[in-house]
Design an enzyme around this catalytic site. Structure first.
Site, PDB file in Angstrom:
ATOM      1  CG  HIS A  30      -1.939   1.071   1.279  1.00  0.00           C
ATOM      2  ND1 HIS A  30      -3.068   0.986   2.081  1.00  0.00           N
ATOM      3  CD2 HIS A  30      -2.011   2.267   0.657  1.00  0.00           C
ATOM      4  CE1 HIS A  30      -3.777   2.094   1.941  1.00  0.00           C
ATOM      5  NE2 HIS A  30      -3.141   2.898   1.082  1.00  0.00           N
ATOM      6  CG  HIS A  69      -7.772   3.216  -0.323  1.00  0.00           C
ATOM      7  ND1 HIS A  69      -7.044   2.611  -1.309  1.00  0.00           N
ATOM      8  CD2 HIS A  69      -6.917   4.062   0.321  1.00  0.00           C
ATOM      9  CE1 HIS A  69      -5.800   3.076  -1.267  1.00  0.00           C
ATOM     10  NE2 HIS A  69      -5.691   3.960  -0.293  1.00  0.00           N
ATOM     11  CD  GLU A 110      -7.657   6.649   4.468  1.00  0.00           C
ATOM     12  OE1 GLU A 110      -8.191   6.548   3.337  1.00  0.00           O
ATOM     13  OE2 GLU A 110      -6.614   7.315   4.676  1.00  0.00           O
ATOM     14  CG  ASP A 127      -0.206   8.986   0.412  1.00  0.00           C
ATOM     15  OD1 ASP A 127      -0.148   8.900  -0.826  1.00  0.00           O
ATOM     16  OD2 ASP A 127      -1.209   8.644   1.073  1.00  0.00           O
TER      17      ASP A 127
HETATM   18  N1  ADE Z   1      -4.726   8.589  -2.083  1.00  0.00           N
HETATM   19  C1  ADE Z   1      -3.501   8.719  -1.574  1.00  0.00           C
HETATM   20  N2  ADE Z   1      -3.504   8.415  -0.272  1.00  0.00           N
HETATM   21  C2  ADE Z   1      -4.774   8.067   0.048  1.00  0.00           C
HETATM   22  C3  ADE Z   1      -5.401   7.639   1.239  1.00  0.00           C
HETATM   23  N3  ADE Z   1      -4.753   7.511   2.389  1.00  0.00           N
HETATM   24  N4  ADE Z   1      -6.728   7.387   1.189  1.00  0.00           N
HETATM   25  C4  ADE Z   1      -7.406   7.533   0.048  1.00  0.00           C
HETATM   26  N5  ADE Z   1      -6.855   7.921  -1.083  1.00  0.00           N
HETATM   27  C5  ADE Z   1      -5.544   8.187  -1.105  1.00  0.00           C
HETATM   28 ZN    ZN Z   2      -3.889   4.680   0.484  1.00  0.00          ZN
END
Ligand code: ADE
Ligand code: ZN
Length: 350
Positions: free
Chosen positions: A25, A205, A208, A287
């Protein structure tokens, strides 16, 4: 099952760094460090609304997912040419190899680029070439997962799939990312059904910031094989049971969850709870340029904050290989290396 040897808390950070692992991821656009953003802006004569690297970095104070996404999409605006995509992926892969990542499945967001007039071919060829070179030059295997942006329409996702059709041999699967709440998985049922027919592997995803219901529909409507994040599953006992029984992996990203205030205090992260309930959780960076660390930083910081053990470390690395889309021969090789690393740790060999 391998019996994890006793390892002292003192030795744990070194073990976490040294152990081989897969990263499942990572958004490649989220690996763009401010220095590279500025270098690419200069190379491509793109104007940035920040005066310096420091000014850009100081804007990284997020309150939720959307506050991050706004800056993340702006950062990606410096990517124009195939070499830019290559350089971005190369920089990530060098760092991943340094963190003892043996295999990476890399997300990319083509709509962020095609909307600015960059061709799909430019994006995929640059990223793919970096993956190929990483295998020969860095000894790391890397594949690509195309993500659809869920805040855009089903029509846009279908158009993106159409543009990617000539390059499907260069991607292993598709995912779903961007703003979660208000964009449930059902919106993309037909696109994912088509991707399944095309033989692509499926992830999304879910959970979250969004509710457990989104995890259920990612599984039952989209028919995904892994859930990205999924930390909200703890609020639904039946869902926890389903995830454990079907060995559905969760690609958990502790520093991301902390920085986006899913868990305002990292000490409250539920990674240990997920593992102890028998779920196939993994640790990932999401990220890394925006959230303060790459995969080893995610491991060492969440272990320090939540007092996880060497057994958890082994399980997380093992899960990362098992849940990957690699072949069985590679998985067995990597799992053997993992055991060796744990045995060498006891002998104080690193
Ligand atoms: N795009 C990049 N990072 C993300 C995240 N944490 N959740 C959803 N979309 C994303
Ligand atoms: Zn992500």
């Amino acid at each position: 099952m391998f019996k994890v040897p006793p390892i002292s808390a003192e030795r744990l950070p070194a073990l976490l760094r040294a152990m081989p692992k897969a990263e499942l991821h990572i958004h490649i656009e989220g690996s763009l460090e401010p220095e590279l953003i500025f270098a690419l802006a200069q190379r491509n004569a793109v104007a940035l609304p920040y005066a310096s690297v420091e000014a850009l970095r100081s804007a990284y104070a997020f309150t939720n997912l959307q506050s991050f996404l706004d800056i993340y999409y702006a950062g990606a605006s410096v990517l124009l040419h195939e070499q830019d995509f290559y350089d971005m992926a190369r920089a990530y892969l060098v760092r991943a190899a340094h963190d003892n990542v043996l295999h990476a499945e890399i997300f990319f967001d083509p709509q962020t680029h095609t909307a600015r007039g960059v061709a799909m071919e430019t994006v995929i060829n640059g990223l793919h070439r970096a993956c190929q070179d990483a295998r020969t030059e860095l000894g790391i295997s890397a594949t690509l997962i195309l993500c659809f942006l869920r805040h855009l329409s089903e029509e846009s996702a279908f158009e993106t799939l159409e543009q990617a059709q000539p390059f499907l041999d260069k991607i292993v699967g598709v995912g779903l990312d961007s703003s979660e709440v208000g964009h449930p998985p059902e919106k993309f049922a037909r696109v994912f059904a088509r991707c399944r027919e095309l033989g692509l592997r499926l992830v999304a995803h879910a959970g979250e910031e969004g509710p457990p219901a989104y995890i259920w529909s990612a599984l039952d409507v989209l028919k995904v094989e892994r859930i990205d994040h999924g930390v909200q599953a703890v609020h639904d006992a039946a869902l926890m049971q389903r995830l454990a029984q079907d060995r559905i992996a969760l690609t958990v990203c502790p520093l991301s969850n902390h920085k986006l205030r899913v868990f305002p205090d990292l000490a409250d992260h539920n990674l240990g709870k997920l593992l102890d309930a028998g779920l196939a959780a993994t640790v990932n960076s999401d990220d890394p340029a925006y959230f303060g660390g790459y995969i080893n930083d995610n491991f060492t910081q969440v272990f320090a904050a939540t007092h996880l053990t060497a057994k958890h470390a082994y399980q997380l690395a093992f899960n990362s290989f098992e849940a990957s889309f690699a072949g069985n021969a590679d998985k067995r090789t990597w799992e053997h290396k993992l055991k060796e690393t744990f045995e060498r740790c006891v002998e104080h060999d690193y």
